[in-house]
Design a protein around this motif. Structure first.
Motif, PDB file in Angstrom:
ATOM      1  N   ALA A  97       0.855  -1.190   0.000  1.00  0.00           N
ATOM      2  CA  ALA A  97       0.000   0.000   0.000  1.00  0.00           C
ATOM      3  C   ALA A  97       0.885   1.232   0.000  1.00  0.00           C
ATOM      4  N   VAL A  98       0.511   2.245  -0.789  1.00  0.00           N
ATOM      5  CA  VAL A  98       1.283   3.486  -0.856  1.00  0.00           C
ATOM      6  C   VAL A  98       0.463   4.632  -0.275  1.00  0.00           C
ATOM      7  N   ARG A  99       1.182   5.611   0.301  1.00  0.00           N
ATOM      8  CA  ARG A  99       0.527   6.772   0.886  1.00  0.00           C
ATOM      9  C   ARG A  99       1.349   8.030   0.649  1.00  0.00           C
ATOM     10  N   GLY A 100       0.642   9.146   0.465  1.00  0.00           N
ATOM     11  CA  GLY A 100       1.255  10.461   0.385  1.00  0.00           C
ATOM     12  C   GLY A 100       0.994  11.201   1.686  1.00  0.00           C
ATOM     13  N   VAL A 101       1.903  12.095   2.069  1.00  0.00           N
ATOM     14  CA  VAL A 101       1.802  12.818   3.337  1.00  0.00           C
ATOM     15  C   VAL A 101       1.389  14.271   3.072  1.00  0.00           C
ATOM     16  N   ASP A 191       7.184   6.817  -3.719  1.00  0.00           N
ATOM     17  CA  ASP A 191       6.149   7.513  -2.961  1.00  0.00           C
ATOM     18  C   ASP A 191       6.694   7.905  -1.596  1.00  0.00           C
ATOM     19  N   HIS A 192       5.941   8.754  -0.874  1.00  0.00           N
ATOM     20  CA  HIS A 192       6.376   9.134   0.470  1.00  0.00           C
ATOM     21  C   HIS A 192       6.547   7.899   1.352  1.00  0.00           C
ATOM     22  N   LEU A 193       5.533   7.025   1.320  1.00  0.00           N
ATOM     23  CA  LEU A 193       5.582   5.778   2.096  1.00  0.00           C
ATOM     24  C   LEU A 193       5.025   4.625   1.268  1.00  0.00           C
ATOM     25  N   ARG A 226       0.443  15.873  12.939  1.00  0.00           N
ATOM     26  CA  ARG A 226      -0.212  16.954  12.188  1.00  0.00           C
ATOM     27  C   ARG A 226       0.133  16.949  10.698  1.00  0.00           C
ATOM     28  N   HIS A 227       0.451  15.784  10.208  1.00  0.00           N
ATOM     29  CA  HIS A 227       0.668  15.606   8.771  1.00  0.00           C
ATOM     30  C   HIS A 227      -0.018  14.308   8.344  1.00  0.00           C
ATOM     31  N   VAL A 238      -4.531   9.483  -2.403  1.00  0.00           N
ATOM     32  CA  VAL A 238      -3.825   9.836  -3.636  1.00  0.00           C
ATOM     33  C   VAL A 238      -2.325   9.940  -3.393  1.00  0.00           C
ATOM     34  N   THR A 239      -1.559   9.560  -4.415  1.00  0.00           N
ATOM     35  CA  THR A 239      -0.095   9.711  -4.419  1.00  0.00           C
ATOM     36  C   THR A 239       0.277  10.296  -5.781  1.00  0.00           C
ATOM     37  N   SER A 240       1.541  10.228  -6.153  1.00  0.00           N
ATOM     38  CA  SER A 240       1.967  10.872  -7.392  1.00  0.00           C
ATOM     39  C   SER A 240       1.372  10.227  -8.642  1.00  0.00           C
ATOM     40  N   SER A 241       1.084   8.935  -8.611  1.00  0.00           N
ATOM     41  CA  SER A 241       0.579   8.256  -9.802  1.00  0.00           C
ATOM     42  C   SER A 241      -0.931   8.065  -9.756  1.00  0.00           C
ATOM     43  N   PRO A 242      -1.643   8.481 -10.816  1.00  0.00           N
ATOM     44  CA  PRO A 242      -3.084   8.215 -10.889  1.00  0.00           C
ATOM     45  C   PRO A 242      -3.413   6.722 -10.896  1.00  0.00           C
ATOM     46  N   ALA A 243      -2.424   5.887 -11.174  1.00  0.00           N
ATOM     47  CA  ALA A 243      -2.646   4.437 -11.168  1.00  0.00           C
ATOM     48  C   ALA A 243      -2.885   3.897  -9.763  1.00  0.00           C
ATOM     49  N   HIS A 244      -2.589   4.714  -8.736  1.00  0.00           N
ATOM     50  CA  HIS A 244      -2.704   4.238  -7.358  1.00  0.00           C
ATOM     51  C   HIS A 244      -3.830   4.896  -6.571  1.00  0.00           C
ATOM     52  N   VAL A 245      -4.621   5.778  -7.213  1.00  0.00           N
ATOM     53  CA  VAL A 245      -5.657   6.481  -6.457  1.00  0.00           C
ATOM     54  C   VAL A 245      -6.700   5.500  -5.932  1.00  0.00           C
ATOM     55  N   GLY A 246      -7.435   5.939  -4.914  1.00  0.00           N
ATOM     56  CA  GLY A 246      -8.478   5.100  -4.331  1.00  0.00           C
ATOM     57  C   GLY A 246      -7.987   4.410  -3.085  1.00  0.00           C
ATOM     58  N   THR A 247      -7.337   3.262  -3.271  1.00  0.00           N
ATOM     59  CA  THR A 247      -6.844   2.484  -2.125  1.00  0.00           C
ATOM     60  C   THR A 247      -5.325   2.477  -2.044  1.00  0.00           C
TER      61      THR A 247
END
Length: 333
Positions: A97-101, A191-193, A226-227, A238-247
């Motif tokens: 799983a990927v996540r943006g901060v 990605d961030h994480l 607080r982030h 959402v992260t940098s790639s639209p291929a990963h949006v949603g989950t």
């Protein structure tokens, strides 16, 4: 489309040319695998350039972007099966799983200072995680080549260098490894994480459980710092790639298959099941994973892969016995 977008700029300086550069410079081959061909420099990109991104997301994920909040389900007990795959065929599985901060640009656009701040946040959050799951954080710049090989860490690709993901490599990149080896967390890579749980017994249920539990813990830790992780009302995570949006979830299994890959109906079956199947370096070993991350919950996507893998195995057994698989071909999911 370009005339409407080209003169817009996000608060952090992302312009439309930054978004589409990947697809223009590396358009791929029309017979090759489909990719999104664009990247978001920050979370605001999905809002400012929504006319563009929404069309890409709908085309790639085969699911319409609406005003409805995407469904989310981290209750791993709702998953049916996943711990009962035939080990004669399923040899390995991975759930990630990927996540943006929030408040930081994505790796394609972030500065060296932002990247170091993200590493500082990760250190604090992972220290809290270690109170329940012992592990250690390893900085890439301190790892030997042998250690990097053990972690399956490759040098940055030309594409990563071109779009800025590998800028200042390996500064502020790190990997956290749990003591029991069940969880690996990549910091500031694509990605961030990115959380990854792998198992050599192909027990998808346990790998999914590991991701769900630790992802929710980290989400709480980052919120306390607080982030929080980046969530958009119509798109989900959402992260940098639209291929990963949603989950942001990817569930994959390595399958031993000899007869099914040669079957004339295979591509139709995969399309109906909404899963991908790619060959690997090993003969008769194939990588099977969910085709999209948007439109279903976390449990729903994992269930999709579990059910799909079981059906592929059942088809392979039929073909081994010299029987046809016509009555096993599913309807469109």
């Amino acid at each position: 489309m370009y005339r409407r977008q080209f003169n817009r700029c996000t608060q952090s300086g992302v312009i439309f040319d930054d978004v589409i550069r990947l697809g223009l410079e590396e358009p791929g081959h029309w017979l090759g695998p489909v990719s999104v061909g664009c990247v978001a420099g920050d979370a605001q990109s999905y809002i400012l350039f929504c006319d563009f991104f929404d069309q890409v997301i709908e085309a790639y994920h085969k699911h319409k972007v609406t005003s409805q909040t995407p469904e989310s389900d981290f209750n791993f007990d709702n998953l049916k099966g996943g711990d009962d795959l035939d080990r004669s065929y399923a040899v390995h599985c991975e759930v990630s799983a990927v996540r943006g901060v929030e408040d930081f640009c994505f790796p394609t656009h972030c500065s060296r200072g932002e990247r170091r701040q993200l590493l500082t946040l990760a250190r604090r959050a992972l220290q809290w995680l270690e109170e329940e799951m012992p592990g250690r954080l390893l900085l890439l710049e301190e790892l030997s080549q042998e250690q990097q090989r053990e972690l399956n860490l490759d040098s940055p690709s030309p594409t990563q260098l071109r779009i800025g993901v590998a800028r200042d490599w390996p500064d502020a990149r790190a990997v956290w490894v749990s003591k029991n080896g069940s969880l690996v967390i990549w910091v500031n890579m694509d990605d961030h994480l990115k959380l990854v749980s792998t198992r050599n017994d192909a027990n998808i249920a346990e790998a999914f459980k590991c991701i769900c539990i630790n992802l929710q813990k980290l989400e709480n830790y980052y919120r306390e710092l607080r982030h929080p992780f980046i969530w958009k009302l119509q798109l989900g995570w959402v992260t940098s790639s639209p291929a990963h949006v949603g989950t942001g979830l990817k569930v994959s299994v390595h399958l031993k298959l000899q007869h099914l890959p040669k079957h004339k109906r295979l591509q139709d079956v995969l399309k109906r099941l909404r899963i991908h199947m790619d060959s690997t370096e090993s003969p008769a070993l194939y990588h099977v994973s969910n085709a999209t991350t948007f439109g279903l919950s976390e449990v729903g996507l994992t269930q999709l892969v579990v059910d799909g893998v079981k059906l592929l195995i059942a088809m392979e057994k039929r073909l081994e016995d010299g029987r046809d698989i016509d009555n096993l071909i599913p309807t469109q999911k």
